[in-house]
Scaffold this active site. Structure first.
Site, PDB file in Angstrom:
ATOM      1  N   ARG A   8      27.811  27.796 -60.982  1.00  9.64           N
ATOM      2  CA  ARG A   8      28.717  26.836 -61.613  1.00  9.64           C
ATOM      3  C   ARG A   8      29.041  27.317 -63.023  1.00  9.64           C
ATOM      4  NH1 ARG A   8      25.438  21.668 -61.788  1.00  9.64           N
ATOM      5  NH2 ARG A   8      27.358  20.751 -62.629  1.00  9.64           N
ATOM      6  N   SER A  10      29.031  25.453 -65.827  1.00  9.90           N
ATOM      7  CA  SER A  10      28.445  24.696 -66.930  1.00  9.90           C
ATOM      8  C   SER A  10      27.599  25.607 -67.804  1.00  9.90           C
ATOM      9  CB  SER A  10      27.578  23.549 -66.405  1.00  9.90           C
ATOM     10  OG  SER A  10      26.391  24.050 -65.819  1.00  9.90           O
ATOM     11  N   LYS A  79      16.744  21.645 -57.069  1.00  9.99           N
ATOM     12  CA  LYS A  79      16.870  20.247 -56.651  1.00  9.99           C
ATOM     13  C   LYS A  79      18.272  19.930 -56.113  1.00  9.99           C
ATOM     14  CE  LYS A  79      17.772  18.539 -61.367  1.00  9.99           C
ATOM     15  NZ  LYS A  79      19.155  18.081 -61.145  1.00  9.99           N
ATOM     16  N   ASP A  80      19.255  20.802 -56.387  1.00 13.38           N
ATOM     17  CA  ASP A  80      20.616  20.597 -55.894  1.00 13.38           C
ATOM     18  C   ASP A  80      20.849  21.215 -54.521  1.00 13.38           C
ATOM     19  OD1 ASP A  80      21.302  19.296 -58.257  1.00 13.38           O
ATOM     20  OD2 ASP A  80      22.054  21.118 -59.214  1.00 13.38           O
ATOM     21  N   ARG A 145      27.077  10.184 -66.824  1.00 12.35           N
ATOM     22  CA  ARG A 145      27.378  11.500 -66.267  1.00 12.35           C
ATOM     23  C   ARG A 145      27.794  12.425 -67.396  1.00 12.35           C
ATOM     24  NH1 ARG A 145      29.058  12.437 -61.030  1.00 12.35           N
ATOM     25  NH2 ARG A 145      28.989  14.600 -61.738  1.00 12.35           N
ATOM     26  N   GLY A 146      27.986  13.677 -67.061  1.00 14.46           N
ATOM     27  CA  GLY A 146      28.378  14.670 -68.047  1.00 14.46           C
ATOM     28  C   GLY A 146      27.319  15.741 -68.165  1.00 14.46           C
ATOM     29  N   THR A 150      26.652  16.545 -73.543  1.00 15.32           N
ATOM     30  CA  THR A 150      27.391  15.277 -73.614  1.00 15.32           C
ATOM     31  C   THR A 150      26.446  14.095 -73.529  1.00 15.32           C
ATOM     32  OG1 THR A 150      29.360  16.264 -72.615  1.00 15.32           O
ATOM     33  CG2 THR A 150      29.158  13.868 -72.489  1.00 15.32           C
ATOM     34  N   ARG A 151      25.479  14.169 -72.616  1.00 14.18           N
ATOM     35  CA  ARG A 151      24.551  13.057 -72.456  1.00 14.18           C
ATOM     36  C   ARG A 151      23.643  12.901 -73.667  1.00 14.18           C
ATOM     37  NH1 ARG A 151      22.057  14.079 -66.628  1.00 14.18           N
ATOM     38  NH2 ARG A 151      23.047  16.118 -66.778  1.00 14.18           N
TER      39      ARG A 151
END
Length: 308
Positions: A8, A10, A79-80, A145-146, A150-151
Site C-alpha cells: 500500500r 501509506s 493482521k490484515d 479512520r485515517g 491523522t489519528r
C-alpha cells in the site's frame, strides 16, 4: 536479481516495506528491489471497517497483483491478511515480530485509568471498543479512520485519547505521548505486530524471503491464525488472540465478547510450539464448546442493525 514488491502507499506501509527490503539485502546482498504501490478497497472506502463486510480489504488487490505476476511478493501487516489465502499464494515469511500491544495515545500520555469521567476515545476497531468499555464503562467510544498521523493529530484536538497499535507508532518513529496497554486486558488482534510476506507458491523469491523468517514469530502467527479461522473472526466478529513462545512451549490466550461487552469467553491453551496450528484449533474448539457461535451471531446481528 531484481524483484518487484507490492504494498500500500501509506507512510506506514512504505516504512514496513523499506524495513523488509533492508533485511533482505543484508541476507541476500546481490538482490535489488523495486516498490510498486497499490491502492486497496480499504484505502478508498472511509466507512468504519465493520460496515464493509469484506475480508482482506487492505490486502486483496495487492495479492491479486502477486497472482497475476505484476509483483513478485507483497508486504502486509499480518493482521490484515485473511487466514485463507487465494489459490496459488503462500505466506512465504514472517519476519521478527514487533511488540503486539495496543497503546493509548493522548495529549499528556494519560493512562486509561486516569482519563476523566466520560472521556471521548477514538478507535477504528470493534475489539478495542469493547475492551475499552469493559475497563471503563463511562468512556464514550467513537470510530476514527485515517492514517496513524491523522489519528494522532485527532488525539490532540478532537478526542481525549486514541487507541493504536504500538508497532505502527514505533515503526514510523512517531514522537507521541502514550501509555502501553496490557495484552492481558487488551488481547490484540490475531497477527498484530507482525508482518506477512506473501508470494506465489512456486516463486523463486521464496528461498530469499525465508532467509529473514523468525521462527518463533512464525509459530505464534500460525497459532493465532488457526484460532481465527476456527472461530471465523473478522471485522464483524472481532476477537483477540495472542500467542507467546517460551522455550519449547507456546501459550495462546484468546478472548471473545458479546457486542455490548457484557458476555465474554477466554481460553488459554499451552502446548508444544512445534504444532502451532493444533494449539490454535484447540483454542477454537474450546470456545465453540462454550458458545462462541452465539457471540458471533450476536455481533453480526448488531452490525447489520448499525448498517441500516
Amino acid at each position: 536479481m531484481k524483484y518487484v514488491v507490492g504494498t500500500r502507499g501509506s507512510r506506514l506501509s512504505l516504512a514496513q516495506t523499506g524495513q523488509v527490503i533492508s533485511l533482505l539485502k543484508k541476507s541476500s546482498p546481490d538482490t535489488e528491489y523495486e516498490i510498486k504501490t497499490i491502492t486497496t478497497k480499504g484505502d478508498t472506502d472511509s466507512r468504519p471497517l465493520f460496515e464493509m463486510n469484506q475480508r482482506g480489504i487492505f490486502a486483496k488487490e495487492i495479492d491479486r497483483a502477486v497472482v497475476q505476476g505484476e509483483v513478485d511478493f507483497a508486504v502486509h501487516s499480518l493482521k490484515d491478511v485473511p487466514s485463507t489465502l487465494d489459490d496459488g499464494l503462500v505466506l512465504g515469511c514472517v519476519p521478527r515480530r514487533h511488540q503486539a500491544n495496543d497503546v493509548l495515545v493522548s495529549q499528556n500520555g494519560s493512562s486509561l485509568e486516569s482519563l476523566k469521567n466520560g472521556a471521548l476515545v477514538g478507535t477504528s476497531s470493534l475489539r478495542r471498543a469493547v475492551q475499552i468499555k469493559r475497563q471503563r464503562p463511562d468512556i464514550v467510544v467513537r470510530p476514527v479512520r485515517g492514517n496513524i498521523e491523522t489519528r494522532i493529530t485527532k488525539a490532540q484536538d478532537q478526542y481525549d485519547g486514541i487507541i493504536l497499535a504500538l508497532a505502527g507508532i514505533e515503526r514510523l518513529e512517531i514522537d507521541a505521548k502514550y501509555t502501553i496497554l496490557s495484552t492481558d486486558t487488551f488481547v490484540p488482534s490475531p497477527g498484530q505486530g507482525a508482518l506477512a510476506l506473501v508470494s506465489q507458491k512456486d516463486s523463486p523469491i521464496l528461498p530469499v524471503l525465508q532467509k529473514i523468517e523468525h521462527g518463533d514469530s512464525r509459530l505464534e502467527a500460525d497459532a493465532e491464525r488457526a484460532f481465527s479461522e476456527s472461530v471465523e473472526s473478522g471485522c464483524r466478529f472481532p476477537v483477540g488472540a495472542h500467542a507467546v513462545c517460551d522455550g519449547s512451549q507456546m501459550t495462546l490466550t484468546a478472548d471473545a465478547f458479546s457486542a455490548d461487552g457484557k458476555e465474554s469467553l477466554r481460553v488459554v491453551i499451552t502446548g508444544e510450539k512445534s504444532d502451532p496450528n493444533s494449539i490454535g484449533r484447540r483454542a477454537g474448539e474450546d470456545m465453540h464448546g462454550r458458545g462462541v457461535g452465539d457471540l458471533a451471531l450476536n455481533w453480526r446481528k448488531k452490525t447489520e442493525e448499525w448498517n441500516r
